[in-house]
Design an enzyme around this catalytic site. Structure first.
Site, mmCIF file in Angstrom:
data_model
loop_
_atom_site.group_PDB
_atom_site.id
_atom_site.type_symbol
_atom_site.label_atom_id
_atom_site.label_comp_id
_atom_site.label_asym_id
_atom_site.label_seq_id
_atom_site.Cartn_x
_atom_site.Cartn_y
_atom_site.Cartn_z
ATOM 1 N N SER A 20 0.853 -1.189 0.000
ATOM 2 C CA SER A 20 0.000 0.000 0.000
ATOM 3 C C SER A 20 0.888 1.238 0.000
ATOM 4 O O SER A 20 1.554 1.540 0.995
ATOM 5 C CB SER A 20 -0.901 0.011 1.235
ATOM 6 O OG SER A 20 -1.450 1.307 1.378
ATOM 7 N N HIS A 45 -1.077 -1.537 -4.389
ATOM 8 C CA HIS A 45 -2.358 -1.063 -3.836
ATOM 9 C C HIS A 45 -2.296 0.451 -3.631
ATOM 10 O O HIS A 45 -1.349 0.962 -3.037
ATOM 11 C CB HIS A 45 -2.599 -1.784 -2.503
ATOM 12 C CG HIS A 45 -3.908 -1.503 -1.855
ATOM 13 N ND1 HIS A 45 -5.050 -2.233 -2.114
ATOM 14 C CD2 HIS A 45 -4.273 -0.587 -0.928
ATOM 15 C CE1 HIS A 45 -6.049 -1.790 -1.382
ATOM 16 N NE2 HIS A 45 -5.605 -0.771 -0.650
ATOM 17 N N ASP A 47 -4.473 3.803 -2.220
ATOM 18 C CA ASP A 47 -5.586 4.206 -1.361
ATOM 19 C C ASP A 47 -6.004 5.633 -1.663
ATOM 20 O O ASP A 47 -5.318 6.581 -1.276
ATOM 21 C CB ASP A 47 -5.165 4.097 0.108
ATOM 22 C CG ASP A 47 -5.032 2.655 0.535
ATOM 23 O OD1 ASP A 47 -6.028 1.927 0.447
ATOM 24 O OD2 ASP A 47 -3.925 2.256 0.948
ATOM 25 N N MET A 49 -8.410 8.646 -0.923
ATOM 26 C CA MET A 49 -9.286 9.133 0.165
ATOM 27 C C MET A 49 -9.686 10.573 -0.107
ATOM 28 O O MET A 49 -8.844 11.392 -0.484
ATOM 29 C CB MET A 49 -8.535 9.073 1.493
ATOM 30 C CG MET A 49 -7.990 7.720 1.848
ATOM 31 S SD MET A 49 -7.133 7.791 3.431
ATOM 32 C CE MET A 49 -6.469 6.127 3.515
ATOM 33 N N HIS A 78 -8.136 1.396 -4.470
ATOM 34 C CA HIS A 78 -9.146 1.295 -3.423
ATOM 35 C C HIS A 78 -9.750 2.684 -3.236
ATOM 36 O O HIS A 78 -9.090 3.586 -2.726
ATOM 37 C CB HIS A 78 -8.425 0.785 -2.153
ATOM 38 C CG HIS A 78 -9.267 0.711 -0.932
ATOM 39 N ND1 HIS A 78 -8.711 0.483 0.325
ATOM 40 C CD2 HIS A 78 -10.607 0.819 -0.735
ATOM 41 C CE1 HIS A 78 -9.687 0.459 1.220
ATOM 42 N NE2 HIS A 78 -10.834 0.667 0.613
ATOM 43 N N MET A 80 -11.804 5.112 -1.452
ATOM 44 C CA MET A 80 -12.480 5.500 -0.202
ATOM 45 C C MET A 80 -13.052 6.891 -0.418
ATOM 46 O O MET A 80 -12.591 7.887 0.156
ATOM 47 C CB MET A 80 -11.476 5.463 0.954
ATOM 48 C CG MET A 80 -11.123 4.044 1.372
ATOM 49 S SD MET A 80 -9.613 3.967 2.349
ATOM 50 C CE MET A 80 -8.430 3.858 1.024
ATOM 51 N N MET A 149 -12.134 -5.058 5.025
ATOM 52 C CA MET A 149 -11.351 -4.090 5.800
ATOM 53 C C MET A 149 -11.172 -4.619 7.218
ATOM 54 O O MET A 149 -12.141 -4.973 7.894
ATOM 55 C CB MET A 149 -12.064 -2.731 5.849
ATOM 56 C CG MET A 149 -12.126 -1.979 4.526
ATOM 57 S SD MET A 149 -10.526 -1.718 3.733
ATOM 58 C CE MET A 149 -9.626 -0.818 4.996
ATOM 59 N N ASP A 184 -7.284 -5.818 4.257
ATOM 60 C CA ASP A 184 -6.566 -4.544 4.258
ATOM 61 C C ASP A 184 -6.664 -3.883 5.625
ATOM 62 O O ASP A 184 -7.758 -3.577 6.088
ATOM 63 C CB ASP A 184 -7.218 -3.653 3.183
ATOM 64 C CG ASP A 184 -6.534 -2.321 2.982
ATOM 65 O OD1 ASP A 184 -5.525 -2.037 3.644
ATOM 66 O OD2 ASP A 184 -7.034 -1.549 2.133
#
Ligand code: DX5
Ligand code: ZN
Length: 234
Positions: A20, A45, A47, A49, A78, A80, A149, A184
């Site tokens: 990540s 990966h 993330d 956000m 991913h 979010m 998660m 994750d």
């Protein structure tokens, strides 16, 4: 490469560790991606956000595009974010190979999962620790990846929540072997075996990897631990 070929390749590499990038040195993004690739990573990966769906802002399209330029490894993005429907196409165009949306953001996810697939990406769904697996049951047939998660999303470096284990076990029963089961949050050399034994294929790791100097050693160690539990289980 088609999505089917990508998924076949990924399944052949299970257990997979997904570095990540949230925990990497962003001042040296290209070098960090090169280092994890050289260390043996088979997927990356990312993330995303938005400061709304989660109480933190990480990065968006330019970083995914920069990662795309830096590597040919599959990019597991991913999302979010509160309104993923607005952004799946731009993230696909930026280079995402797998796009995962949150059921809490999209309670009726079937059209969006179909759209992700129609864009030529693998479609993923994920759920937060308080959300029951039953929330996903109506859409699992449209998922190439299901992400459990094991922390509340928003920040790296949190402690693993064991509620993820029963969800992994339940999901492993519900989905076929052709669906990648991912986990994750708080994944390290202590928690990875539990998740592997519960049925996970792909283990996202931020802090446990990037806090160490020798990424190759960490990837080998975590892969070995995941594999040993798989052997015990099967
Ligand atoms: C959490 C993110 C994770 C995070 C994991 O919101 O989805 O991918 O980077 O970080 P660690 O491995 O530090 O728990
Ligand atoms: Zn993540």
């Amino acid at each position: 490469m088609s999505t089917a070929e990508l998924l076949t390749d990924l399944h052949a590499e299970v257990p997979l560790i997904g570095p990540s990038l949230l925990a990497c040195d962003f001042g040296n993004l290209q070098r960090e991606i090169g280092r994890v690739e050289e260390a043996g990573a088979r997927i990356i990966h990312l993330d995303v956000m938005d400061g709304h769906f989660v109480p933190n802002i990480s990065f968006g399209l330019p970083i995914v595009a920069a990662a795309r330029r830096a590597t040919d490894l599959p990019l597991d993005v991913h999302l979010m974010i509160s309104d993923p429907a607005r952004y799946v196409r731009p993230f696909r165009e930026a280079g995402a190979d797998l796009l995962t949306i949150h059921i809490e953001a999209v309670p009726q996810p079937r059209p969006l999962l179909e759209e992700i697939r129609s864009l030529g990406a693998a479609a993923g769904i994920t759920l937060n620790p308080p959300t029951p697996v039953s929330a996903l049951e109506d859409c699992l047939d449209l998922c190439d990846l299901v992400l459990v998660m094991s922390v509340m999303p928003g920040f790296g470096g949190q402690e693993f929540d064991p509620v993820a284990l029963e969800k992994l076990r339940r999901l492993r029963e519900l989905v076929g072997a052709d669906v990648l089961l991912s986990v994750d949050g708080g994944i390290n050399s202590k928690t990875i075996q539990l998740c592997s034994a519960a049925g996970a294929d792909l283990f996202v790791a931020g802090t446990a990897l990037f806090s160490q100097d020798d990424y190759g050693r960490v990837l080998r160690e975590m892969t070995g631990l995941a594999r040993s539990r798989k052997d015990v289980r099967t």
